[in-house]
Design an enzyme around this catalytic site. Structure first.
Site, short mmCIF file in Angstrom:
data_model
loop_
_atom_site.label_atom_id
_atom_site.label_comp_id
_atom_site.label_asym_id
_atom_site.label_seq_id
_atom_site.Cartn_x
_atom_site.Cartn_y
_atom_site.Cartn_z
N ASP A 125 2.21 2.69 2.60
CA ASP A 125 2.08 3.48 3.82
C ASP A 125 3.33 3.34 4.68
OD1 ASP A 125 -0.35 4.11 2.86
OD2 ASP A 125 -1.52 3.08 4.36
N CYS A 184 -3.22 5.33 5.85
CA CYS A 184 -4.68 5.33 5.88
C CYS A 184 -5.21 5.57 7.29
CB CYS A 184 -5.19 3.99 5.37
SG CYS A 184 -4.83 2.65 6.51
N CYS A 237 0.82 -1.22 0.00
CA CYS A 237 0.00 0.00 0.00
C CYS A 237 0.85 1.26 0.00
CB CYS A 237 -0.94 0.02 1.20
SG CYS A 237 -0.09 0.11 2.77
N CYS A 274 -2.56 -2.83 8.58
CA CYS A 274 -2.26 -1.49 9.09
C CYS A 274 -1.88 -1.58 10.57
CB CYS A 274 -3.45 -0.56 8.90
SG CYS A 274 -4.27 -0.77 7.30
FE1 FES Z 1 -1.69 0.07 4.24
FE2 FES Z 1 -3.46 1.02 5.90
S1 FES Z 1 -3.77 0.56 3.81
S2 FES Z 1 -1.36 0.78 6.26
#
Ligand code: FES
Length: 122
Positions: free
Chosen positions: A35, A58, A33, A102
């Site tokens: 992040d 997110c 993702c 996450c």
């Molecule tokens: Fe990857 Fe939340 S979508 S940390």
């Protein structure tokens, strides 16, 4: 998609920011993702006296960072290392299945920050 608790914490996250001269800093990311979560720790006699975070991610990642940093304050580093992503999810009263990773970032960021602290002790 998110429950009320996650949305409330996302809107009012605790411990956002950085700690100057932190004793341990850990940065982790999720390749799929993109992040990124960075955790800063202030540690005295192996007790986490302060924890802050900066998360580029997110709502679930930000809420996870908030509760995880709250959970480790006042704990020894050994106790903090026992916190699993499932404990973070429990504090959040649940996350959607596709958002479980996450909460894993929070577990990993804490471990990375403690590892950084330990490497500086040597
Ligand atoms: Fe990857 Fe939340 S979508 S940390």
């Amino acid at each position: 998609m998110y429950n009320e608790k996650v949305l409330e914490i996302f809107a009012n996250p605790r411990n956002v920011g950085e700690i100057e001269n932190a004793d341990g800093v850990g940065t982790v990311g999720n390749a799929s993702c993109g992040d990124i979560m960075k955790v800063y720790l202030k540690i005295e006699n192996d007790v986490i006296v302060d924890a802050k975070f900066k998360t580029f991610g997110c709502a679930a990642a930000i809420a996870s960072s908030s509760v995880a940093t709250e959970m480790i304050k006042g704990k020894t580093i050994e106790e903090a290392l026992k916190i699993r992503n499932a404990d973070v999810v429990e504090q959040l009263e649940g996350l959607p299945p596709q958002k479980i990773h996450c909460s894993v970032l929070a577990e990993e960021a804490i471990a990375a920050a403690i590892e950084n602290y330990r490497s500086k002790q040597k």
